[in-house]
Write a protein that holds these residues in place. Structure first.
Motif, mmCIF file in Angstrom:
data_model
loop_
_atom_site.group_PDB
_atom_site.id
_atom_site.type_symbol
_atom_site.label_atom_id
_atom_site.label_comp_id
_atom_site.label_asym_id
_atom_site.label_seq_id
_atom_site.Cartn_x
_atom_site.Cartn_y
_atom_site.Cartn_z
ATOM 1 N N PHE A 36 3.627 9.201 -10.238
ATOM 2 C CA PHE A 36 4.329 8.403 -9.226
ATOM 3 C C PHE A 36 4.927 9.356 -8.207
ATOM 4 N N GLU A 37 5.313 8.753 -7.095
ATOM 5 C CA GLU A 37 5.872 9.559 -6.019
ATOM 6 C C GLU A 37 7.361 9.274 -5.888
ATOM 7 N N THR A 38 8.124 10.293 -5.547
ATOM 8 C CA THR A 38 9.548 10.099 -5.286
ATOM 9 C C THR A 38 10.006 11.241 -4.385
ATOM 10 N N ARG A 39 11.316 11.334 -4.209
ATOM 11 C CA ARG A 39 11.853 12.531 -3.550
ATOM 12 C C ARG A 39 12.759 13.248 -4.532
ATOM 13 N N ILE A 40 12.626 14.587 -4.614
ATOM 14 C CA ILE A 40 13.543 15.404 -5.404
ATOM 15 C C ILE A 40 14.139 16.400 -4.426
ATOM 16 N N LEU A 41 15.450 16.485 -4.414
ATOM 17 C CA LEU A 41 16.150 17.301 -3.409
ATOM 18 C C LEU A 41 15.613 16.970 -2.008
ATOM 19 N N LEU A 42 15.412 15.687 -1.793
ATOM 20 C CA LEU A 42 14.966 15.121 -0.518
ATOM 21 C C LEU A 42 13.519 15.442 -0.148
ATOM 22 N N GLN A 43 12.815 16.197 -1.007
ATOM 23 C CA GLN A 43 11.411 16.537 -0.686
ATOM 24 C C GLN A 43 10.452 15.611 -1.415
ATOM 25 N N LYS A 44 9.389 15.216 -0.716
ATOM 26 C CA LYS A 44 8.392 14.340 -1.354
ATOM 27 C C LYS A 44 7.785 15.041 -2.549
ATOM 28 N N THR A 45 7.813 14.389 -3.694
ATOM 29 C CA THR A 45 7.363 15.018 -4.939
ATOM 30 C C THR A 45 6.521 14.035 -5.726
ATOM 31 N N ILE A 46 5.377 14.537 -6.219
ATOM 32 C CA ILE A 46 4.542 13.718 -7.100
ATOM 33 C C ILE A 46 4.843 14.162 -8.531
ATOM 34 N N CYS A 47 5.250 13.220 -9.381
ATOM 35 C CA CYS A 47 5.553 13.552 -10.783
ATOM 36 C C CYS A 47 4.406 13.050 -11.646
ATOM 37 N N MET A 48 3.983 13.874 -12.610
ATOM 38 C CA MET A 48 2.833 13.487 -13.444
ATOM 39 C C MET A 48 3.117 13.769 -14.914
ATOM 40 N N THR A 49 2.464 13.008 -15.779
ATOM 41 C CA THR A 49 2.615 13.247 -17.217
ATOM 42 C C THR A 49 1.266 13.079 -17.929
ATOM 43 N N GLY A 50 1.153 13.703 -19.104
ATOM 44 C CA GLY A 50 -0.039 13.523 -19.932
ATOM 45 C C GLY A 50 -1.054 14.647 -19.795
ATOM 46 N N SER A 51 -2.004 14.691 -20.750
ATOM 47 C CA SER A 51 -2.922 15.833 -20.779
ATOM 48 C C SER A 51 -3.911 15.828 -19.604
ATOM 49 N N ALA A 52 -4.323 14.661 -19.127
ATOM 50 C CA ALA A 52 -5.237 14.638 -17.971
ATOM 51 C C ALA A 52 -4.519 15.196 -16.743
ATOM 52 N N ALA A 53 -3.235 14.842 -16.613
ATOM 53 C CA ALA A 53 -2.445 15.362 -15.491
ATOM 54 C C ALA A 53 -2.293 16.879 -15.621
ATOM 55 N N ALA A 54 -2.080 17.346 -16.860
ATOM 56 C CA ALA A 54 -1.924 18.798 -17.062
ATOM 57 C C ALA A 54 -3.200 19.529 -16.663
ATOM 58 N N GLU A 55 -4.339 18.911 -16.964
ATOM 59 C CA GLU A 55 -5.608 19.571 -16.649
ATOM 60 C C GLU A 55 -5.759 19.751 -15.130
ATOM 61 N N VAL A 56 -5.381 18.753 -14.370
ATOM 62 C CA VAL A 56 -5.509 18.902 -12.917
ATOM 63 C C VAL A 56 -4.435 19.853 -12.389
ATOM 64 N N PHE A 57 -3.255 19.803 -12.995
ATOM 65 C CA PHE A 57 -2.160 20.690 -12.565
ATOM 66 C C PHE A 57 -2.559 22.161 -12.724
ATOM 67 N N TYR A 58 -3.292 22.460 -13.781
ATOM 68 C CA TYR A 58 -3.654 23.865 -14.051
ATOM 69 C C TYR A 58 -5.029 24.255 -13.510
#
Ligand code: HEM
Length: 415
Positions: A36-58
């Motif tokens: 999902f998308e949100t803002r963290i410290l006012l910056q647009k941030t995409i937060c992800m969870t799970g092993s499929a997300a980890a695979e794309v993150f790395y």
């Protein structure tokens, strides 16, 4: 292409700070999504969870680390110019420096130093009414890792250096005076470390060839130049600080032995259960909640668009407790690690992917080896009482520890 689901509200910084280990996975579950998308410290941030997300993150062609860390974390926990902010060839080359310290025998030597500390400390524990286990372990690990790295540590400095190294990882996310104290601790530690690097380069200090102090002081980056003293200092602290932070996992191990007492006997009878036990502690006990990167150039994943420059947060704790990868994920079941094939994306307490090419923590083997040594010692070498105390782990605290840092009483060495 669909748009990424959004969290409620304009900015989620406070919600994340209040619930650092649960925020991403709980929001994903509520939105029935992996991201999902949100803002963290006012910056647009995409937060992800799970092993499929980890695979794309790395997958390192999609995300980069430069500029991904909030400044306040760099000024406390990480420092500036260190490996965490490097990408591509520069990162892989610097990573070799850390990986060269992780040989099996070298890590066993560090374990031996901690065991020696335990033998030295035990008579004093016996003589005292009460021991605050976390405080003692931090001090022991400071002594052991300094000796292992070739860093001279006069007795008179042990308490100060232990406190300074602790401030870097305990107060990194703090706001107000604690944050400023952590910045001051970093300033003092970097000055100390840079001084030692210079002494090695001038031949005034001669640590062994395989020690971290020697390796870092003489390391040459891809351009053939030695590291600037400040950067070398940051990298030396990148070994000292997290090794002292293993104290958190060790206290969590003691906590698990207390909370699941049937495991004491099992571990005494079967040495082969030691590693599954500490792996389950690393999986289930909350420590490092998430890691950050930035989108290198716009790409698409699962029909969603990741725009260039957006910050991306990968949920480590939620991935370790994702019910798609783990049966009864919130139950403490060390047996699950017996014979389990390694998967670099579903068990990621210290990051995921490949140790050499990704940012995955090079210190995982140190953490496991130290946890096993302390766990074996608690189970086989001493008896102790755990008096009434508040042993709840505060999920809002980073890292998550019992309120009074695990008090032990009536410590007796076994014959
Ligand atoms: C206390 C237990 C530890 C925890 C929870 C931990 C956690 C982590 C995490 C989450 C990362 C980031 C992974 C990523 O960005 O993808 C990391 C990176 C790193 N850790 Fe650890 N770590 C621990 C112990 C250690 C130890 C003992 C060392 C000693 C050498 C160490 C050195 C590093 C370094 C140098 C990096 C940066 C790696 C890179 O950027 O390529 N850590 N650690």
């Amino acid at each position: 292409m669909s748009s990424i689901p959004s969290a409620e509200g304009f900015d989620s910084t406070l919600t994340l700070l209040r619930n650092p280990y649960g925020f991403i996975s709980q929001t994903c579950r509520a939105l029935d999504t992996d991201l999902f998308e949100t803002r963290i410290l006012l910056q647009k941030t995409i937060c992800m969870t799970g092993s499929a997300a980890a695979e794309v993150f790395y997958s390192d062609d999609k995300l980069i680390r430069a500029g991904s860390m909030p400044g306040r974390i760099q000024k406390t926990l990480l420092g500036e110019g260190g490996i965490q902010g490097l990408d591509g060839a520069a990162h892989q080359h610097r990573k070799k420096m850390f990986m060269s310290l992780m040989g099996t025998e070298h890590i066993a030597a560090l374990q031996g130093m901690s065991l020696h500390m335990l033998d030295n400390y035990a008579p004093d524990w016996e003589a005292r009414n009460e021991v605050v286990f976390y405080d003692k372990v931090r001090e022991m690990l400071t002594r052991a890792v300094c000796a292992w790295c070739g860093v001279p540590l006069p007795e008179a400095e042990v308490a100060t250096r232990t406190a300074q190294l602790t401030a870097l990882f305990e107060d990194a996310g703090a706001i107000g005076p604690k944050h400023w104290a952590a910045r001051l601790a970093r300033h003092r530690l970097e000055k100390w470390a840079a001084g030692m690097i210079q002494q090695v380069r001038d031949g005034e200090l001669q640590p062994t060839q395989e020690s971290a102090l020697h390796v870092i002081a003489t390391w040459r980056d891809l351009d053939g130049a030695i590291l600037p003293p400040k950067v070398a200092a940051v990298e030396l602290l990148n070994v000292l600080r997290p090794t002292v932070a293993v104290s958190v996992f060790i206290v969590q191990t003691a906590h698990a032995l207390y909370r699941y007492p049937e495991w004491q006997e099992k571990l005494r009878n079967d040495e082969g259960l030691l590693e599954p036990f500490v792996q389950e502690v690393r999986r289930l006990y909350p420590f490092f909640p998430a890691v950050a990167a930035r989108v290198k150039s716009t790409f698409e994943w699962q029909g969603y668009r990741f725009p260039k420059g957006h910050r991306v947060l990968l949920d480590l704790y939620g991935t370790n407790t994702d019910r798609r990868s783990w049966d009864a994920p919130l139950e403490f079941r060390p047996e699950r690690f017996r014979g389990r094939a390694e998967n670099p994306y579903d068990f990621i307490p210290q990051g995921g992917g490949n140790h050499y090419t990704n940012h995955r923590c090079p210190g995982e083997w140190i953490a496991i080896s130290q946890m096993k040594a302390f766990c074996r010692y608690l189970v086989n070498d001493i008896d102790y009482d755990v008096p009434d105390q508040d042993l709840e782990l505060d999920p809002g605290e980073l890292p998550s520890l019992p309120q009074n840092r695990f008090i032990m009483r009536n410590v007796r060495r076994r014959q």
